[in-house]
Design a protein around this motif. Sequence first.
Motif, short mmCIF file in Angstrom:
data_model
loop_
_atom_site.label_atom_id
_atom_site.label_comp_id
_atom_site.label_asym_id
_atom_site.label_seq_id
_atom_site.Cartn_x
_atom_site.Cartn_y
_atom_site.Cartn_z
N GLY A 75 0.79 -1.35 0.01
CA GLY A 75 -0.21 -0.04 -0.13
C GLY A 75 0.76 1.15 -0.02
N MET A 76 0.15 2.51 0.46
CA MET A 76 0.82 3.68 0.55
C MET A 76 2.30 3.81 1.27
N PRO A 77 2.52 2.92 2.42
CA PRO A 77 3.52 3.24 3.19
C PRO A 77 4.65 2.67 2.22
N GLY A 78 4.60 1.53 1.54
CA GLY A 78 5.70 0.96 0.70
C GLY A 78 6.03 1.73 -0.64
N ILE A 87 7.72 -4.91 -2.76
CA ILE A 87 6.49 -4.38 -2.15
C ILE A 87 5.43 -4.71 -3.26
N SER A 88 5.57 -4.01 -4.41
CA SER A 88 4.60 -3.90 -5.41
C SER A 88 4.98 -3.15 -6.73
N LEU A 89 4.54 -3.61 -7.86
CA LEU A 89 4.86 -2.95 -9.08
C LEU A 89 4.55 -1.32 -9.28
N LEU A 90 3.69 -1.23 -8.37
CA LEU A 90 3.14 0.38 -8.42
C LEU A 90 4.41 1.11 -7.52
N ALA A 91 4.84 0.53 -6.68
CA ALA A 91 5.82 0.89 -5.77
C ALA A 91 7.22 1.09 -6.49
N THR A 92 7.68 0.15 -7.38
CA THR A 92 8.67 0.17 -8.14
C THR A 92 8.79 1.18 -9.23
N LEU A 93 7.58 1.40 -9.79
CA LEU A 93 7.33 2.46 -10.69
C LEU A 93 7.55 4.01 -10.03
N ASP A 94 7.13 3.95 -8.97
CA ASP A 94 7.17 5.25 -8.22
C ASP A 94 8.40 5.58 -7.90
N GLY A 95 9.49 4.54 -7.29
CA GLY A 95 10.64 4.53 -6.93
C GLY A 95 11.47 5.06 -8.09
N GLU A 131 5.38 0.26 10.53
CA GLU A 131 4.40 -0.45 9.77
C GLU A 131 4.34 -2.12 10.04
N THR A 132 5.52 -2.30 10.56
CA THR A 132 6.02 -3.92 10.76
C THR A 132 6.28 -4.23 12.18
N ASP A 133 6.22 -3.35 13.02
CA ASP A 133 6.46 -3.56 14.35
C ASP A 133 5.07 -3.91 15.16
N THR A 134 4.88 -4.97 15.45
CA THR A 134 3.67 -5.50 16.00
C THR A 134 3.44 -5.12 17.39
N ASN A 135 4.76 -4.59 18.01
CA ASN A 135 4.45 -4.32 19.39
C ASN A 135 4.39 -2.78 19.55
#
Length: 287
Positions: free
Chosen positions: A31-34, A83-91, A137-141
């Motif tokens: 999603g957006m964070p990535g 992450i995603s194809l959209l994130a790849t293009l954005d980067g 985004e990844t820290d469950t605690n």
Amino acid sequence: MVLAILSMVMVVLFSSYIVLKAYKRKEKLAGMPGMMIAMTVGMMSSLALGVQLGIVFPRDLTVPSITAILFGLAAGYFTGKPISLLATLDGMLAGIMGGMMGAMLGAMVGPSYIMMIFVDILFVFILSVALQLANQETDTNDKTNKSGIGMPFIAGILTVTFGVVAVGATLFYQYQPNETSATKSQESQSEQANSLQENSGYQIVSVDIKSDGFSQENIEVKAGVPTKINFIKHSGYTCIRSVQSKDLGIDVYLEKGDNFVTLKDLKPGTYNFNCGMYMYYGTITVV
């Protein structure tokens, strides 16, 4: 040069660390964070590298631009790919933009330790925020939501503080009055005397280098008379760093102060010249 090399190494290592973080936590960065992390890494890595390369190679933007763009493309691609194809293009798109802007900024500013350090601090600050976003985004605690002063906050304060000090120091250095001692006066007189001897027999034309171009856009000289054009650069803070002319076969890097360009055996006609970045132009008319 050493500072620029160290800065480039730091950019490569920190960017690589963020890329590895994205790979390890790819399942939770959708999603957006990535997308934001991929765009940030692509943009800032190419921008920082482009600035350093532009400072090291100010006379030709080809190498700094291509190198920074390729690095930004790679950083954005490898950050966004897991992450995603959209994130790849954005980067990747952000990497292209950052590389072009960084190389131009570095060439325009020229050798400046203040700019090098400021860009490094800005780079570390922005990527620290991106790293915090990835951890959040990844820290469950939810450890990153604890109250207190975090590293990005400290980096932000340092960035703003250094920026204010750097601007103040630059303005002070640029506008402080020149030396008025008798020693400088004697040196100036000696230089003028030597210059008169060296330029004897030449027709001399002076052109001031301004922030918005050349003081004379058309220079008129007589044919058959040896000519020297003095491009006078009053300040180091201008984007005009060199003068080129394909018609005359010249490519001169401009230092602060006098820059004499010798032209011999000029035939009647009009010759074009321009700054090294092809932003400002002028002509030499031989009559």
